[in-house]
Design a protein around this motif. Structure first.
Motif, mmCIF file in Angstrom:
data_model
loop_
_atom_site.group_PDB
_atom_site.id
_atom_site.type_symbol
_atom_site.label_atom_id
_atom_site.label_comp_id
_atom_site.label_asym_id
_atom_site.label_seq_id
_atom_site.Cartn_x
_atom_site.Cartn_y
_atom_site.Cartn_z
ATOM 1 N N LEU A 35 1.659 -5.736 -25.978
ATOM 2 C CA LEU A 35 2.698 -5.234 -26.499
ATOM 3 C C LEU A 35 3.887 -5.565 -25.657
ATOM 4 C CD1 LEU A 35 1.227 -1.629 -27.092
ATOM 5 C CD2 LEU A 35 2.182 -3.303 -28.984
ATOM 6 N N HIS A 36 3.837 -5.679 -24.431
ATOM 7 C CA HIS A 36 4.960 -6.352 -23.756
ATOM 8 C C HIS A 36 5.277 -7.616 -24.175
ATOM 9 C CE1 HIS A 36 5.817 -3.469 -20.438
ATOM 10 N NE2 HIS A 36 4.582 -3.250 -20.218
ATOM 11 N N ARG A 37 4.438 -8.632 -24.235
ATOM 12 C CA ARG A 37 4.560 -9.906 -24.840
ATOM 13 C C ARG A 37 5.178 -9.826 -26.054
ATOM 14 N NH1 ARG A 37 0.408 -14.769 -24.793
ATOM 15 N NH2 ARG A 37 2.295 -15.536 -23.480
ATOM 16 N N ASN A 38 4.971 -8.937 -27.097
ATOM 17 C CA ASN A 38 5.607 -8.786 -28.325
ATOM 18 C C ASN A 38 7.017 -8.553 -28.077
ATOM 19 O OD1 ASN A 38 3.409 -9.432 -29.714
ATOM 20 N ND2 ASN A 38 2.802 -7.251 -30.264
ATOM 21 N N LEU A 39 7.367 -7.443 -27.267
ATOM 22 C CA LEU A 39 8.689 -6.889 -26.878
ATOM 23 C C LEU A 39 9.393 -8.240 -26.162
ATOM 24 C CD1 LEU A 39 8.044 -3.512 -25.424
ATOM 25 C CD2 LEU A 39 9.174 -4.109 -27.433
ATOM 26 N N ALA A 40 8.959 -9.229 -25.484
ATOM 27 C CA ALA A 40 9.451 -10.328 -24.725
ATOM 28 C C ALA A 40 10.107 -11.023 -26.160
ATOM 29 C CB ALA A 40 8.517 -11.099 -23.856
ATOM 30 N N ILE A 42 10.662 -10.606 -29.014
ATOM 31 C CA ILE A 42 11.818 -9.948 -29.744
ATOM 32 C C ILE A 42 13.095 -10.092 -29.124
ATOM 33 C CG2 ILE A 42 12.823 -7.861 -30.407
ATOM 34 C CD1 ILE A 42 10.011 -6.672 -31.356
ATOM 35 N N ALA A 43 12.849 -9.905 -27.624
ATOM 36 C CA ALA A 43 14.196 -10.066 -26.767
ATOM 37 C C ALA A 43 14.403 -11.591 -27.052
ATOM 38 C CB ALA A 43 14.031 -9.623 -25.460
ATOM 39 N N ALA A 44 13.637 -12.453 -26.890
ATOM 40 C CA ALA A 44 13.967 -14.042 -27.045
ATOM 41 C C ALA A 44 14.527 -14.041 -28.202
ATOM 42 C CB ALA A 44 12.752 -14.731 -26.433
ATOM 43 N N SER A 45 13.877 -13.562 -29.347
ATOM 44 C CA SER A 45 14.682 -14.122 -30.684
ATOM 45 C C SER A 45 15.922 -13.531 -30.931
ATOM 46 C CB SER A 45 13.587 -13.212 -31.640
ATOM 47 O OG SER A 45 12.285 -13.376 -31.631
ATOM 48 N N ARG A 46 16.194 -12.506 -29.923
ATOM 49 C CA ARG A 46 17.773 -12.238 -29.968
ATOM 50 C C ARG A 46 18.622 -12.816 -28.752
ATOM 51 N NH1 ARG A 46 15.973 -5.873 -29.846
ATOM 52 N NH2 ARG A 46 16.210 -5.423 -32.142
ATOM 53 N N SER A 47 17.860 -13.688 -28.164
ATOM 54 C CA SER A 47 18.597 -14.381 -27.158
ATOM 55 C C SER A 47 18.866 -13.652 -25.986
ATOM 56 C CB SER A 47 19.821 -15.374 -27.594
ATOM 57 O OG SER A 47 19.463 -16.124 -28.563
ATOM 58 N N HIS A 48 17.911 -12.691 -25.559
ATOM 59 C CA HIS A 48 18.205 -11.847 -24.535
ATOM 60 C C HIS A 48 17.205 -12.314 -23.533
ATOM 61 C CE1 HIS A 48 19.906 -8.508 -27.305
ATOM 62 N NE2 HIS A 48 20.890 -9.389 -26.968
ATOM 63 N N TYR A 49 17.494 -13.351 -22.717
ATOM 64 C CA TYR A 49 16.342 -14.068 -22.259
ATOM 65 C C TYR A 49 15.984 -13.278 -20.791
ATOM 66 C CZ TYR A 49 16.955 -17.488 -25.520
ATOM 67 O OH TYR A 49 16.968 -18.152 -26.738
ATOM 68 N N ALA A 50 16.719 -12.389 -20.260
ATOM 69 C CA ALA A 50 16.578 -11.860 -19.162
ATOM 70 C C ALA A 50 15.730 -10.584 -19.374
ATOM 71 C CB ALA A 50 17.795 -11.352 -18.321
ATOM 72 N N ASP A 51 16.035 -9.875 -20.553
ATOM 73 C CA ASP A 51 14.976 -9.084 -21.092
ATOM 74 C C ASP A 51 13.664 -9.371 -21.407
ATOM 75 O OD1 ASP A 51 17.129 -7.160 -20.985
ATOM 76 O OD2 ASP A 51 17.754 -7.257 -22.924
ATOM 77 N N ALA A 52 13.553 -10.837 -22.092
ATOM 78 C CA ALA A 52 12.236 -11.497 -22.388
ATOM 79 C C ALA A 52 11.527 -11.665 -21.233
ATOM 80 C CB ALA A 52 12.425 -12.625 -23.117
ATOM 81 N N LEU A 53 12.104 -12.082 -20.021
ATOM 82 C CA LEU A 53 11.614 -12.371 -18.899
ATOM 83 C C LEU A 53 10.892 -11.036 -17.986
ATOM 84 C CD1 LEU A 53 10.870 -14.471 -16.670
ATOM 85 C CD2 LEU A 53 13.344 -13.810 -15.587
ATOM 86 N N ALA A 54 11.725 -9.998 -18.452
ATOM 87 C CA ALA A 54 11.503 -8.822 -17.855
ATOM 88 C C ALA A 54 10.029 -8.269 -18.360
ATOM 89 C CB ALA A 54 12.451 -7.543 -17.802
ATOM 90 N N GLU A 55 10.083 -8.293 -19.753
ATOM 91 C CA GLU A 55 8.781 -7.975 -20.473
ATOM 92 C C GLU A 55 7.755 -8.855 -20.315
ATOM 93 O OE1 GLU A 55 8.416 -5.297 -22.118
ATOM 94 O OE2 GLU A 55 10.559 -4.368 -22.421
ATOM 95 N N VAL A 56 7.814 -10.400 -20.224
ATOM 96 C CA VAL A 56 6.580 -11.046 -19.957
ATOM 97 C C VAL A 56 6.031 -10.921 -18.738
ATOM 98 C CG1 VAL A 56 7.787 -13.353 -19.480
ATOM 99 C CG2 VAL A 56 5.623 -13.283 -21.048
#
Length: 136
Positions: A35-40, A42-56
């Protein structure tokens, strides 16, 4: 079709699922990691890479603990982390992590493993973005 607007309900469902999974399997279960990976993603799809990093990051930590540091899924997490680092302009961190991933892939799967192709492609992009083409 899938557009950015479709990510909002998906994110909501994944967050609800994450809360439920953490209640049943704790914060270190494989469902939680997924689920964290899925959230990452989604964040990356929005170009929110800091959030993606925090989720992955929790995904990587859970996979390292449960599956081991050399498991293919853990190595995929390392590539994801490197990609997000690269998008954030952290080219050295990305290339260092990709080199480490490649070394593990060579040792565990062999120098001719097709798994290395993606890692090496990502490494080329990271070092070329950094301007360090001698670093390949």
């Amino acid at each position: 079709g899938w557009g950015l607007h479709a990510l909002d309900p998906a994110e909501q469902h994944f967050r609800e699922g994450l809360a439920l999974a953490e209640k049943t399997e704790g914060t270190e279960g494989l469902t939680v990691a997924s689920l964290h990976r899925n959230l990452a993603i989604i964040a990356a799809s929005r170009s929110h890479y800091a959030d993606a990093l925090a989720e992955v990051q929790p995904t990587f930590e859970i996979h390292t603990k449960i599956l081991g540091p050399e498991h293919p899924q853990t190595l995929d997490d390392m590539v994801d982390i490197a990609q997000y680092e690269q998008h954030l302009g952290h080219y050295r961190e990305a290339s260092d992590l990709l080199r480490k991933t490649d070394a593990i892939q060579q040792r565990t799967r062999g120098a001719d493993s097709p798994a290395r192709a993606g890692t090496l492609g990502n490494l080329w992009v990271a070092v070329s973005d950094d301007g360090d083409l001698d670093g390949i």
